[in-house]
Design a protein around this motif. Structure first.
Motif, short mmCIF file in Angstrom:
data_model
loop_
_atom_site.label_atom_id
_atom_site.label_comp_id
_atom_site.label_asym_id
_atom_site.label_seq_id
_atom_site.Cartn_x
_atom_site.Cartn_y
_atom_site.Cartn_z
N HIS A 6 -2.79 -4.95 0.74
CA HIS A 6 -1.47 -5.29 0.20
C HIS A 6 -0.94 -4.20 -0.73
N SER A 7 0.33 -3.82 -0.54
CA SER A 7 1.01 -2.84 -1.39
C SER A 7 2.31 -3.44 -1.90
N ASP A 16 11.09 5.30 -6.70
CA ASP A 16 10.28 4.30 -6.02
C ASP A 16 8.82 4.75 -5.96
N HIS A 17 7.93 3.80 -6.18
CA HIS A 17 6.50 4.06 -6.12
C HIS A 17 5.84 2.95 -5.32
N GLU A 18 4.88 3.31 -4.51
CA GLU A 18 4.09 2.32 -3.78
C GLU A 18 2.79 2.10 -4.53
N VAL A 19 2.54 0.86 -4.93
CA VAL A 19 1.34 0.51 -5.68
C VAL A 19 0.43 -0.27 -4.74
N ARG A 20 -0.79 0.23 -4.58
CA ARG A 20 -1.76 -0.43 -3.71
C ARG A 20 -2.45 -1.53 -4.50
N LEU A 21 -1.76 -2.65 -4.66
CA LEU A 21 -2.23 -3.75 -5.49
C LEU A 21 -3.56 -4.31 -5.00
N GLY A 22 -3.71 -4.46 -3.71
CA GLY A 22 -4.95 -5.01 -3.17
C GLY A 22 -6.16 -4.17 -3.50
N VAL A 23 -6.01 -2.85 -3.44
CA VAL A 23 -7.11 -1.94 -3.77
C VAL A 23 -7.42 -2.05 -5.26
#
Length: 51
Positions: A6-7, A16-23
């Motif tokens: 999940h990101s 804009d930034h993509e955060v790899r929340l699941g990781v």
């Protein structure tokens, strides 16, 4: 529960930034024994129930 893949896309100062929340969640769970008391307290305040 957050799936590892999940990101989330967030905007900071117009960028804009993509955060790899699941990781991140997975890493915190794996390393929870190494977290400081302050970090554990902050996660608990956010409602994280596995700390």
């Amino acid at each position: 529960m957050v799936p590892r893949q999940h990101s989330e896309r967030i905007t900071i100062d117009g960028q804009d930034h993509e955060v790899r929340l699941g990781v991140w969640v997975s890493n915190q769970k794996t390393r929870r024994d190494k977290l400081s008391e302050e970090q554990v307290g902050q996660l608990a305040e956010l409602g994280v129930d596995w700390v």
